[in-house]
Scaffold this motif. Structure first.
Motif, PDB file in Angstrom:
ATOM      1  N   ALA A 202      81.230   4.132  61.735  1.00  0.00           N
ATOM      2  CA  ALA A 202      82.169   4.893  60.901  1.00  0.00           C
ATOM      3  C   ALA A 202      82.092   4.412  59.452  1.00  0.00           C
ATOM      4  N   ALA A 203      82.279   5.354  58.531  1.00  0.00           N
ATOM      5  CA  ALA A 203      82.214   4.995  57.125  1.00  0.00           C
ATOM      6  C   ALA A 203      83.381   4.105  56.775  1.00  0.00           C
ATOM      7  N   GLY A 204      83.118   3.107  55.923  1.00  0.00           N
ATOM      8  CA  GLY A 204      84.169   2.222  55.458  1.00  0.00           C
ATOM      9  C   GLY A 204      84.356   2.397  53.975  1.00  0.00           C
ATOM     10  N   VAL A 205      85.250   1.609  53.416  1.00  0.00           N
ATOM     11  CA  VAL A 205      85.477   1.611  51.978  1.00  0.00           C
ATOM     12  C   VAL A 205      84.320   0.853  51.318  1.00  0.00           C
ATOM     13  N   ILE A 206      83.704   1.467  50.346  1.00  0.00           N
ATOM     14  CA  ILE A 206      82.564   0.870  49.663  1.00  0.00           C
ATOM     15  C   ILE A 206      82.980   0.443  48.260  1.00  0.00           C
ATOM     16  N   GLN A 207      82.683  -0.803  47.936  1.00  0.00           N
ATOM     17  CA  GLN A 207      82.979  -1.301  46.599  1.00  0.00           C
ATOM     18  C   GLN A 207      81.695  -1.779  45.936  1.00  0.00           C
ATOM     19  N   SER A 208      81.627  -1.552  44.650  1.00  0.00           N
ATOM     20  CA  SER A 208      80.487  -2.063  43.896  1.00  0.00           C
ATOM     21  C   SER A 208      80.932  -2.480  42.501  1.00  0.00           C
ATOM     22  N   PRO A 209      80.280  -3.496  41.924  1.00  0.00           N
ATOM     23  CA  PRO A 209      79.301  -4.338  42.597  1.00  0.00           C
ATOM     24  C   PRO A 209      79.982  -5.342  43.522  1.00  0.00           C
ATOM     25  N   ARG A 210      79.257  -6.068  44.308  1.00  0.00           N
ATOM     26  CA  ARG A 210      79.855  -7.090  45.156  1.00  0.00           C
ATOM     27  C   ARG A 210      80.184  -8.347  44.361  1.00  0.00           C
TER      28      ARG A 210
ATOM     29  N   ARG B 121      86.349 -12.027  27.058  1.00  0.00           N
ATOM     30  CA  ARG B 121      86.503 -10.925  26.095  1.00  0.00           C
ATOM     31  C   ARG B 121      85.583  -9.740  26.390  1.00  0.00           C
ATOM     32  N   GLU B 122      84.768  -9.867  27.418  1.00  0.00           N
ATOM     33  CA  GLU B 122      83.942  -8.707  27.794  1.00  0.00           C
ATOM     34  C   GLU B 122      84.755  -7.719  28.636  1.00  0.00           C
ATOM     35  N   THR B 123      84.097  -6.624  28.982  1.00  0.00           N
ATOM     36  CA  THR B 123      84.712  -5.568  29.788  1.00  0.00           C
ATOM     37  C   THR B 123      83.990  -5.454  31.121  1.00  0.00           C
ATOM     38  N   ALA B 124      84.745  -5.149  32.157  1.00  0.00           N
ATOM     39  CA  ALA B 124      84.155  -4.969  33.492  1.00  0.00           C
ATOM     40  C   ALA B 124      84.678  -3.679  34.103  1.00  0.00           C
ATOM     41  N   THR B 125      83.822  -3.028  34.870  1.00  0.00           N
ATOM     42  CA  THR B 125      84.222  -1.824  35.607  1.00  0.00           C
ATOM     43  C   THR B 125      83.878  -1.999  37.075  1.00  0.00           C
ATOM     44  N   LEU B 126      84.896  -1.893  37.914  1.00  0.00           N
ATOM     45  CA  LEU B 126      84.714  -2.008  39.356  1.00  0.00           C
ATOM     46  C   LEU B 126      84.873  -0.626  39.971  1.00  0.00           C
ATOM     47  N   LYS B 127      84.020  -0.338  40.953  1.00  0.00           N
ATOM     48  CA  LYS B 127      84.046   0.978  41.565  1.00  0.00           C
ATOM     49  C   LYS B 127      84.438   0.906  43.032  1.00  0.00           C
ATOM     50  N   CYS B 128      85.075   1.961  43.484  1.00  0.00           N
ATOM     51  CA  CYS B 128      85.544   2.026  44.869  1.00  0.00           C
ATOM     52  C   CYS B 128      85.300   3.438  45.401  1.00  0.00           C
ATOM     53  N   TYR B 129      84.701   3.504  46.574  1.00  0.00           N
ATOM     54  CA  TYR B 129      84.479   4.776  47.250  1.00  0.00           C
ATOM     55  C   TYR B 129      85.274   4.736  48.548  1.00  0.00           C
ATOM     56  N   PRO B 130      86.374   5.491  48.615  1.00  0.00           N
ATOM     57  CA  PRO B 130      87.249   5.418  49.793  1.00  0.00           C
ATOM     58  C   PRO B 130      86.616   6.078  51.019  1.00  0.00           C
ATOM     59  N   ILE B 131      87.243   5.840  52.144  1.00  0.00           N
ATOM     60  CA  ILE B 131      86.812   6.499  53.370  1.00  0.00           C
ATOM     61  C   ILE B 131      87.021   8.009  53.200  1.00  0.00           C
TER      62      ILE B 131
ATOM     63  N   PHE C 253      92.692   0.523  54.948  1.00  0.00           N
ATOM     64  CA  PHE C 253      91.436  -0.145  55.271  1.00  0.00           C
ATOM     65  C   PHE C 253      90.821  -0.648  53.971  1.00  0.00           C
ATOM     66  N   PHE C 254      90.401  -1.911  53.999  1.00  0.00           N
ATOM     67  CA  PHE C 254      89.924  -2.564  52.795  1.00  0.00           C
ATOM     68  C   PHE C 254      88.403  -2.579  52.723  1.00  0.00           C
ATOM     69  N   GLY C 255      87.908  -2.556  51.502  1.00  0.00           N
ATOM     70  CA  GLY C 255      86.498  -2.786  51.263  1.00  0.00           C
ATOM     71  C   GLY C 255      86.193  -4.269  51.289  1.00  0.00           C
ATOM     72  N   GLN C 256      84.937  -4.598  51.050  1.00  0.00           N
ATOM     73  CA  GLN C 256      84.505  -5.996  51.096  1.00  0.00           C
ATOM     74  C   GLN C 256      84.797  -6.738  49.801  1.00  0.00           C
ATOM     75  N   GLY C 257      85.235  -6.008  48.801  1.00  0.00           N
ATOM     76  CA  GLY C 257      85.672  -6.669  47.578  1.00  0.00           C
ATOM     77  C   GLY C 257      84.582  -6.863  46.539  1.00  0.00           C
ATOM     78  N   THR C 258      85.016  -7.074  45.329  1.00  0.00           N
ATOM     79  CA  THR C 258      84.148  -7.467  44.218  1.00  0.00           C
ATOM     80  C   THR C 258      84.622  -8.827  43.749  1.00  0.00           C
ATOM     81  N   ARG C 259      83.704  -9.779  43.755  1.00  0.00           N
ATOM     82  CA  ARG C 259      84.062 -11.103  43.240  1.00  0.00           C
ATOM     83  C   ARG C 259      83.722 -11.131  41.763  1.00  0.00           C
ATOM     84  N   LEU C 260      84.756 -11.203  40.940  1.00  0.00           N
ATOM     85  CA  LEU C 260      84.584 -11.260  39.490  1.00  0.00           C
ATOM     86  C   LEU C 260      84.724 -12.703  39.029  1.00  0.00           C
ATOM     87  N   THR C 261      83.723 -13.154  38.308  1.00  0.00           N
ATOM     88  CA  THR C 261      83.776 -14.488  37.709  1.00  0.00           C
ATOM     89  C   THR C 261      83.690 -14.331  36.205  1.00  0.00           C
ATOM     90  N   VAL C 262      84.692 -14.843  35.517  1.00  0.00           N
ATOM     91  CA  VAL C 262      84.709 -14.796  34.063  1.00  0.00           C
ATOM     92  C   VAL C 262      84.385 -16.190  33.537  1.00  0.00           C
TER      93      VAL C 262
END
Lengths: 110, 111
Positions: free
Chosen positions: A1-9, A16-26, A100-109
């Protein structure tokens, strides 16, 4: 079954930079949630969308914004990144009360 | 202020033993109470859930007990296995709104 997809991992950004996290729901889920989880902490609610409209807002900094697009995917935009923004960011989706949760994005600043 | 209080923070149990995690809430608008299991670096996974019109729900080795009058609920893991070693979060939802999590319990099952 399709799960929640997150990118990037994983994402490494400088202060001071910018980040964009994406999520594709079920598929067919009508609600998307974003959570932030620090080390050893419980997930903290940031923001949610119901049918592409913002439905609830938690402790989300003004530097963060999010939206849900016509194809139901969602993006979390984070600007002026700070060291304290380093965390796991989870997206979840639901149709009824079950989220239902995705696998997450680990952000390191650095 | 933590709307959902979870205890204990950590738990060590021998293989085959019973793990018991307790949660308490204040908001009577909560009408759905899920439990999540999380392994390091992974997303929380829905384990089992209950609504307040039911006092107990069992799925395999996992049982939720719910006490509506006391506003408390608990997770029992029977015959605990080393693979059950993870962090467990209780949560509460009000009318389809966001999940409010408890603080989490780190469970370690010793072989």
């Amino acid at each position: 079954a399709a799960g929640v997809i997150q990118s990037p991992r994983h994402l490494i950004k400088e202060k001071r930079e910018t980040a964009t996290l994406k999520c594709y729901p079920i598929p067919r889920h009508d609600t998307v949630y974003w959570y932030q989880q620090g080390p050893g902490q419980d997930p903290q609610f940031l923001i949610s969308f119901y049918e592409k409209m913002q439905s609830d807002k938690g402790s989300i900094p003004d530097r963060f914004s999010a939206q849900q697009f016509s194809d139901y995917h969602s993006e979390l935009n984070m600007s002026s990144l700070e060291l304290g923004d380093s965390a796991l960011y989870f997206c979840a989706s639901s149709l009824d009360a079950r989220a239902f949760f995705g696998q997450g994005t680990r952000l390191t600043v650095v | 202020q933590q709307q959902v209080k979870q205890s204990p923070q950590s738990l060590i149990v021998q293989k085959g033993g019973i793990s018991i995690i307790n949660c308490a809430y204040e908001n009577t608008a909560f009408d759905y109470f899920p439990w999540y299991q999380q392994f390091p670096g992974k997303g929380p996974a829905l384990l089992i859930a209950i609504r307040p019109d039911v006092s107990e729900k069992k799925e395999g080795r996992f049982t939720i007990s719910f006490n509506k009058s006391a506003k408390q609920f608990s997770l029992h893991i029977m015959d605990s296995q080393p693979g059950d070693s993870a962090t467990y979060f209780c949560a509460a939802v009000a009318a389809g709104n966001k999940l409010t999590f408890g603080g989490g319990t780190r469970v370690l099952v010793k072989p």
